[in-house]
Design an enzyme around this catalytic site. Structure first.
Site, short mmCIF file in Angstrom:
data_model
loop_
_atom_site.label_atom_id
_atom_site.label_comp_id
_atom_site.label_asym_id
_atom_site.label_seq_id
_atom_site.Cartn_x
_atom_site.Cartn_y
_atom_site.Cartn_z
N GLY A 177 0.19 4.39 -0.07
CA GLY A 177 -0.26 5.44 0.85
C GLY A 177 0.35 5.23 2.23
N LYS A 178 0.29 3.99 2.70
CA LYS A 178 0.86 3.63 4.00
C LYS A 178 2.38 3.82 3.98
CE LYS A 178 -1.58 -0.05 6.27
NZ LYS A 178 -1.56 -1.45 6.62
N ASN A 221 0.86 -1.20 0.00
CA ASN A 221 0.00 0.00 0.00
C ASN A 221 0.89 1.25 0.00
OD1 ASN A 221 -1.49 2.23 0.90
ND2 ASN A 221 -2.90 0.95 2.08
N HIS A 235 -3.58 7.35 14.14
CA HIS A 235 -3.27 6.11 14.83
C HIS A 235 -1.88 5.60 14.43
CE1 HIS A 235 -5.17 5.67 11.01
NE2 HIS A 235 -5.04 4.36 10.95
N LYS A 271 -1.89 14.74 9.08
CA LYS A 271 -2.47 13.42 9.41
C LYS A 271 -1.48 12.62 10.25
CE LYS A 271 -4.18 9.04 7.68
NZ LYS A 271 -4.40 8.10 6.58
N ASP A 274 -0.61 -3.49 11.27
CA ASP A 274 -1.95 -3.94 10.95
C ASP A 274 -2.89 -2.95 11.61
OD1 ASP A 274 -3.66 -5.61 9.55
OD2 ASP A 274 -4.15 -6.76 11.32
P1 IMP Z 1 -4.21 -3.37 6.73
O1 IMP Z 1 -3.60 -2.78 7.96
O2 IMP Z 1 -3.33 -3.28 5.53
O3 IMP Z 1 -4.81 -4.72 6.96
O4 IMP Z 1 -5.41 -2.44 6.29
C1 IMP Z 1 -6.36 -2.02 7.17
C2 IMP Z 1 -7.51 -1.32 6.47
O5 IMP Z 1 -8.05 -0.40 7.42
C3 IMP Z 1 -7.13 -0.49 5.24
O6 IMP Z 1 -7.29 -1.21 4.04
C4 IMP Z 1 -8.14 0.66 5.32
O7 IMP Z 1 -9.36 0.26 4.75
C5 IMP Z 1 -8.33 0.82 6.82
N1 IMP Z 1 -7.37 1.82 7.33
C6 IMP Z 1 -6.32 1.62 8.16
N2 IMP Z 1 -5.66 2.76 8.40
C7 IMP Z 1 -6.31 3.72 7.69
C8 IMP Z 1 -6.07 5.12 7.52
O8 IMP Z 1 -5.12 5.73 8.02
N3 IMP Z 1 -6.95 5.73 6.73
C9 IMP Z 1 -7.99 5.12 6.13
N4 IMP Z 1 -8.24 3.83 6.23
C10 IMP Z 1 -7.39 3.12 7.01
#
Ligand code: IMP
Length: 198
Positions: free
Chosen positions: A13-14, A11, A180, A175, A71
Site C-alpha cells: 500500500g505504501k 508494505n 502526511h 489521498k 516512518d
Molecule cells: P511504519 O511507518 O511502517 O512503521 O508504519 C506505521 C503504521 O502507522 C502503519 O502500520 C499504520 O498502522 C499506520 N499508518 C501510517 N500511515 C498510515 C496511512 O497513511 N494510513 C493508515 N495507517 C497509517
C-alpha cells in the site's frame, strides 16, 4: 542522478502511494519485495527519524541504489499521542490494530477524538553517504466505526470533516494530495527538482 530508486518497504500500500507521486522522477522503482535477499530491519527507536534512517541506510548500503524510506504513525490526542511511533506494533495486523483502537476509544466523545498522521521521509544516497529528511502531517478524527476499504492501516477509521468521509473511502490519488506521506513525498519531489540535483 540515477533513475532507479528503492522504496524501503514491504508494505505494498505504501509502495503504491509513493510510486504514484514520484513516477516522473524515476524510471525503476523497487520495493523490498523485489529482492530475494532479505534485509533485517528492527524499528526499535522511539524516534521516527531514527527508524526511517536506519531502514534507508541499511537497504541503500546493501544494494547500492538511492533509497527512500519512511516512518509514520497515528497520534491520538485522547491517548496522549499513542500509538505514535509504535503504530505498526500496536497489533498483529490492520484489523486487530483498528479493533484495539476503537475499543480503547469507545467512551471518548466526538470532540475529543482528534488525531493526526505524521510521516518522516528519508532520501538516502549511498554513493555520497548523505541523506535528507522531509515531513508531513494530516489532521482528522477517529471515527466510531470503519468506513471504506481503500488504503491501508488505520484509513477506515480516520475521519476527515472537510470530506465527510474516512480515508478508507478516498481514492489513492486524492489521498496522496492531502496525506502526511503525500506532503512529505511532494516536498522530496520539489527538492529533487532543485539545482542541487541537476
Ligand atoms: P511504519 O511507518 O511502517 O512503521 O508504519 C506505521 C503504521 O502507522 C502503519 O502500520 C499504520 O498502522 C499506520 N499508518 C501510517 N500511515 C498510515 C496511512 O497513511 N494510513 C493508515 N495507517 C497509517
Amino acid at each position: 542522478m540515477s533513475r532507479k530508486v528503492i522504496i524501503a518497504t514491504e508494505n505494498i500500500g505504501k509502495f503504491y502511494e509513493i510510486r504514484e507521486l514520484l513516477e516522473s522522477e524515476f524510471d525503476t522503482f523497487y520495493s523490498l519485495r523485489d529482492f530475494k535477499e532479505k534485509v533485517e530491519i528492527i524499528e526499535d527507536s522511539p524516534f521516527y527519524i531514527e527508524n526511517a534512517l536506519k531502514k534507508a541506510r541499511k537497504v541503500g548500503n546493501r544494494f547500492g541504489i538511492n533509497t527512500i524510506s519512511d516512518d509514520s504513525g497515528l497520534e491520538v490526542d485522547a491517548l496522549n499521542g499513542r500509538p505514535g511511533v509504535f503504530s505498526s506494533r500496536y497489533g498483529k495486523d490492520d484489523n486487530e490494530r483498528i479493533e484495539k483502537l476503537l475499543n480503547e476509544m469507545k467512551d471518548i466523545p466526538w470532540e475529543k477524538r482528534t488525531a493526526r498522521f505524521v510521516a518522516y521521509v528519508i532520501f538516502y544516497m549511498p554513493q555520497k553517504g548523505t541523506f535528507y529528511v522531509f515531513y508531513g502531517d494530516l489532521k482528522g478524527y477517529i471515527s466510531f466505526e470503519k468506513r471504506g476499504d481503500k488504503g491501508f492501516g488505520f484509513d477506515p477509521v480516520f475521519y476527515l470533516p472537510e470530506y465527510n468521509k474516512c480515508l478508507g473511502e478516498i481514492d489513492l490519488e486524492e489521498k496522496n494530495r492531502i496525506s502526511h506521506r503525500g506532503k512529505a513525498i511532494l516536498a522530496l519531489k520539489s527538492f529533487l527538482n532543485t539545482d542541487f540535483f541537476r
